[in-house]
Design a protein around this motif. Structure first.
Motif, PDB file in Angstrom:
ATOM      1  N   LYS A  87       0.845  -1.186   0.000  1.00 45.89           N
ATOM      2  CA  LYS A  87       0.000   0.000   0.000  1.00 45.89           C
ATOM      3  C   LYS A  87       0.891   1.251   0.000  1.00 45.89           C
ATOM      4  CE  LYS A  87      -3.301  -2.407   3.009  1.00 45.89           C
ATOM      5  NZ  LYS A  87      -4.015  -2.360   4.308  1.00 45.89           N
ATOM      6  N   PRO A  88       0.357   2.373  -0.437  1.00 46.97           N
ATOM      7  CA  PRO A  88       1.164   3.607  -0.390  1.00 46.97           C
ATOM      8  C   PRO A  88       1.682   3.925   1.002  1.00 46.97           C
ATOM      9  CG  PRO A  88      -0.741   3.926  -1.787  1.00 46.97           C
ATOM     10  CD  PRO A  88      -0.914   2.570  -1.137  1.00 46.97           C
ATOM     11  N   GLU A  89       0.921   3.580   2.010  1.00 48.23           N
ATOM     12  CA  GLU A  89       1.364   3.860   3.386  1.00 48.23           C
ATOM     13  C   GLU A  89       2.516   2.963   3.852  1.00 48.23           C
ATOM     14  OE1 GLU A  89      -1.769   3.265   2.319  1.00 48.23           O
ATOM     15  OE2 GLU A  89      -2.914   2.118   3.829  1.00 48.23           O
ATOM     16  N   ASP A  90       2.887   1.995   3.040  1.00 48.44           N
ATOM     17  CA  ASP A  90       4.073   1.180   3.342  1.00 48.44           C
ATOM     18  C   ASP A  90       5.354   1.869   2.883  1.00 48.44           C
ATOM     19  OD1 ASP A  90       2.143  -1.674   2.388  1.00 48.44           O
ATOM     20  OD2 ASP A  90       2.643  -1.047   4.443  1.00 48.44           O
ATOM     21  N   THR A  91       5.215   2.979   2.193  1.00 46.18           N
ATOM     22  CA  THR A  91       6.385   3.710   1.714  1.00 46.18           C
ATOM     23  C   THR A  91       7.232   4.185   2.889  1.00 46.18           C
ATOM     24  OG1 THR A  91       5.292   4.439  -0.308  1.00 46.18           O
ATOM     25  CG2 THR A  91       7.140   5.771   0.470  1.00 46.18           C
ATOM     26  N   ALA A  92       8.513   3.814   2.864  1.00 45.87           N
ATOM     27  CA  ALA A  92       9.423   4.159   3.957  1.00 45.87           C
ATOM     28  C   ALA A  92      10.812   3.640   3.623  1.00 45.87           C
ATOM     29  CB  ALA A  92       8.948   3.549   5.270  1.00 45.87           C
ATOM     30  N   VAL A  93      11.768   4.039   4.435  1.00 42.48           N
ATOM     31  CA  VAL A  93      13.065   3.372   4.428  1.00 42.48           C
ATOM     32  C   VAL A  93      12.964   2.205   5.403  1.00 42.48           C
ATOM     33  CG1 VAL A  93      15.531   3.568   4.895  1.00 42.48           C
ATOM     34  CG2 VAL A  93      14.287   5.500   3.882  1.00 42.48           C
ATOM     35  N   TYR A  94      13.341   1.036   4.923  1.00 42.68           N
ATOM     36  CA  TYR A  94      13.266  -0.168   5.727  1.00 42.68           C
ATOM     37  C   TYR A  94      14.664  -0.542   6.215  1.00 42.68           C
ATOM     38  CZ  TYR A  94       8.404  -0.947   4.558  1.00 42.68           C
ATOM     39  OH  TYR A  94       7.033  -0.831   4.454  1.00 42.68           O
ATOM     40  N   TYR A  95      14.748  -0.807   7.519  1.00 45.25           N
ATOM     41  CA  TYR A  95      16.009  -1.149   8.151  1.00 45.25           C
ATOM     42  C   TYR A  95      15.914  -2.533   8.784  1.00 45.25           C
ATOM     43  CZ  TYR A  95      16.799   3.929   8.065  1.00 45.25           C
ATOM     44  OH  TYR A  95      16.940   5.246   7.687  1.00 45.25           O
ATOM     45  N   CYS A  96      16.982  -3.292   8.700  1.00 44.13           N
ATOM     46  CA  CYS A  96      17.047  -4.498   9.511  1.00 44.13           C
ATOM     47  C   CYS A  96      17.965  -4.232  10.691  1.00 44.13           C
ATOM     48  CB  CYS A  96      17.477  -5.717   8.708  1.00 44.13           C
ATOM     49  SG  CYS A  96      19.189  -5.751   8.204  1.00 44.13           S
ATOM     50  N   ALA A  97      17.720  -4.967  11.750  1.00 38.89           N
ATOM     51  CA  ALA A  97      18.469  -4.777  12.989  1.00 38.89           C
ATOM     52  C   ALA A  97      18.659  -6.120  13.668  1.00 38.89           C
ATOM     53  CB  ALA A  97      17.734  -3.802  13.907  1.00 38.89           C
ATOM     54  N   ALA A  98      19.685  -6.190  14.513  1.00 41.50           N
ATOM     55  CA  ALA A  98      20.026  -7.426  15.196  1.00 41.50           C
ATOM     56  C   ALA A  98      20.286  -7.176  16.666  1.00 41.50           C
ATOM     57  CB  ALA A  98      21.269  -8.050  14.550  1.00 41.50           C
ATOM     58  N   ARG A  99      19.952  -8.196  17.442  1.00 41.64           N
ATOM     59  CA  ARG A  99      20.184  -8.148  18.877  1.00 41.64           C
ATOM     60  C   ARG A  99      20.584  -9.541  19.316  1.00 41.64           C
ATOM     61  NH1 ARG A  99      20.645  -5.390  23.939  1.00 41.64           N
ATOM     62  NH2 ARG A  99      20.067  -6.932  25.523  1.00 41.64           N
ATOM     63  N   TYR A 100      21.656  -9.653  20.098  1.00 39.03           N
ATOM     64  CA  TYR A 100      22.099 -10.963  20.592  1.00 39.03           C
ATOM     65  C   TYR A 100      21.070 -11.443  21.609  1.00 39.03           C
ATOM     66  CZ  TYR A 100      25.274 -14.615  22.188  1.00 39.03           C
ATOM     67  OH  TYR A 100      25.852 -15.822  22.498  1.00 39.03           O
ATOM     68  N   SER A 101      20.208 -12.343  21.169  1.00 41.62           N
ATOM     69  CA  SER A 101      19.113 -12.807  22.017  1.00 41.62           C
ATOM     70  C   SER A 101      18.493 -14.047  21.394  1.00 41.62           C
ATOM     71  CB  SER A 101      18.049 -11.728  22.155  1.00 41.62           C
ATOM     72  OG  SER A 101      16.894 -12.229  22.815  1.00 41.62           O
ATOM     73  N   SER A 102      17.980 -14.932  22.242  1.00 40.06           N
ATOM     74  CA  SER A 102      17.292 -16.114  21.740  1.00 40.06           C
ATOM     75  C   SER A 102      15.801 -15.856  21.545  1.00 40.06           C
ATOM     76  CB  SER A 102      17.481 -17.292  22.695  1.00 40.06           C
ATOM     77  OG  SER A 102      16.948 -16.971  23.969  1.00 40.06           O
ATOM     78  N   SER A 103      15.310 -14.742  22.099  1.00 38.43           N
ATOM     79  CA  SER A 103      13.879 -14.439  22.047  1.00 38.43           C
ATOM     80  C   SER A 103      13.589 -13.376  20.996  1.00 38.43           C
ATOM     81  CB  SER A 103      13.405 -13.923  23.406  1.00 38.43           C
ATOM     82  OG  SER A 103      13.666 -14.849  24.427  1.00 38.43           O
ATOM     83  N   VAL A 104      12.319 -13.267  20.631  1.00 39.47           N
ATOM     84  CA  VAL A 104      11.891 -12.160  19.783  1.00 39.47           C
ATOM     85  C   VAL A 104      12.101 -10.856  20.556  1.00 39.47           C
ATOM     86  CG1 VAL A 104       9.915 -11.070  18.671  1.00 39.47           C
ATOM     87  CG2 VAL A 104      10.230 -13.546  18.524  1.00 39.47           C
ATOM     88  N   VAL A 105      12.613  -9.858  19.879  1.00 43.08           N
ATOM     89  CA  VAL A 105      12.864  -8.555  20.512  1.00 43.08           C
ATOM     90  C   VAL A 105      11.982  -7.526  19.823  1.00 43.08           C
ATOM     91  CG1 VAL A 105      14.594  -6.788  20.991  1.00 43.08           C
ATOM     92  CG2 VAL A 105      15.230  -9.206  21.062  1.00 43.08           C
ATOM     93  N   VAL A 106      11.144  -6.846  20.597  1.00 39.31           N
ATOM     94  CA  VAL A 106      10.180  -5.908  20.010  1.00 39.31           C
ATOM     95  C   VAL A 106      10.427  -4.471  20.416  1.00 39.31           C
ATOM     96  CG1 VAL A 106       8.420  -7.694  19.787  1.00 39.31           C
ATOM     97  CG2 VAL A 106       8.487  -6.255  21.852  1.00 39.31           C
ATOM     98  N   THR A 107      11.445  -4.223  21.201  1.00 39.75           N
ATOM     99  CA  THR A 107      11.756  -2.871  21.665  1.00 39.75           C
ATOM    100  C   THR A 107      12.929  -2.326  20.860  1.00 39.75           C
ATOM    101  OG1 THR A 107      11.013  -3.458  23.881  1.00 39.75           O
ATOM    102  CG2 THR A 107      12.338  -1.453  23.648  1.00 39.75           C
ATOM    103  N   ILE A 108      12.713  -1.193  20.213  1.00 37.65           N
ATOM    104  CA  ILE A 108      13.734  -0.648  19.319  1.00 37.65           C
ATOM    105  C   ILE A 108      15.049  -0.372  20.036  1.00 37.65           C
ATOM    106  CG2 ILE A 108      12.893   1.718  19.602  1.00 37.65           C
ATOM    107  CD1 ILE A 108      13.665   2.199  16.660  1.00 37.65           C
ATOM    108  N   SER A 109      14.976   0.058  21.272  1.00 38.87           N
ATOM    109  CA  SER A 109      16.195   0.423  22.000  1.00 38.87           C
ATOM    110  C   SER A 109      17.065  -0.781  22.340  1.00 38.87           C
ATOM    111  CB  SER A 109      15.841   1.178  23.280  1.00 38.87           C
ATOM    112  OG  SER A 109      15.042   0.372  24.127  1.00 38.87           O
ATOM    113  N   GLU A 110      16.517  -1.969  22.227  1.00 38.40           N
ATOM    114  CA  GLU A 110      17.281  -3.168  22.549  1.00 38.40           C
ATOM    115  C   GLU A 110      18.121  -3.656  21.383  1.00 38.40           C
ATOM    116  OE1 GLU A 110      15.182  -6.298  24.482  1.00 38.40           O
ATOM    117  OE2 GLU A 110      13.985  -4.939  25.715  1.00 38.40           O
TER     118      GLU A 110
END
Length: 124
Positions: A87-110
């Motif tokens: 959709k047009p609202e999906d327009t953005a810069v998309y970034y991937c990120a990594a965190r040393y963790s075995s669990s799903v991480v949902v907090t950007i600061s982590e």
């Protein structure tokens, strides 16, 4: 140290599909939780989807549920974002990120490792 490199962005029309890739270098990719974020002009960077180390647990923002799919190939040190019904609202810069963790991480600061981003533009 983990380095991340996104690819696959581009200009597409509404309803089209696109697959983003995030190739990583460094040791122990399978020990990292991964996330895809996006940032539109003038807006905050927000979590789109995240995946745990094994790929067995995922998280999706409500705005992309049923349209986007995150996956990972630990043998190829790569995480993917399949985006359908764009959709047009999906327009953005998309970034991937990594965190040393075995669990799903949902907090950007982590997240402590980031790619440079790839532009996705959805427009007719």
């Amino acid at each position: 140290q983990v380095t991340l490199l996104e690819s696959g962005g581009g200009l597409v029309q509404p309803g089209d599909s696109l697959r983003l890739s995030c190739a990583t270098s460094g040791r122990a990719f399978s020990s990292y939780a991964m996330g895809w974020f996006r940032q539109a002009p003038g807006k905050e960077r927000n979590l789109v989807t995240a995946i745990n180390w094994s790929g067995g647990s995922t998280y999706y923002a409500d705005s992309v549920k049923g349209r986007f799919t995150i996956s990972r190939d630990n043998a190829q040190n790569t995480v993917y974002l399949q985006m359908n019904s764009l959709k047009p609202e999906d327009t953005a810069v998309y970034y991937c990120a990594a965190r040393y963790s075995s669990s799903v991480v949902v907090t950007i600061s982590e997240y402590d490792h980031w790619g440079q981003g790839t532009q996705v533009t959805v427009s007719s």
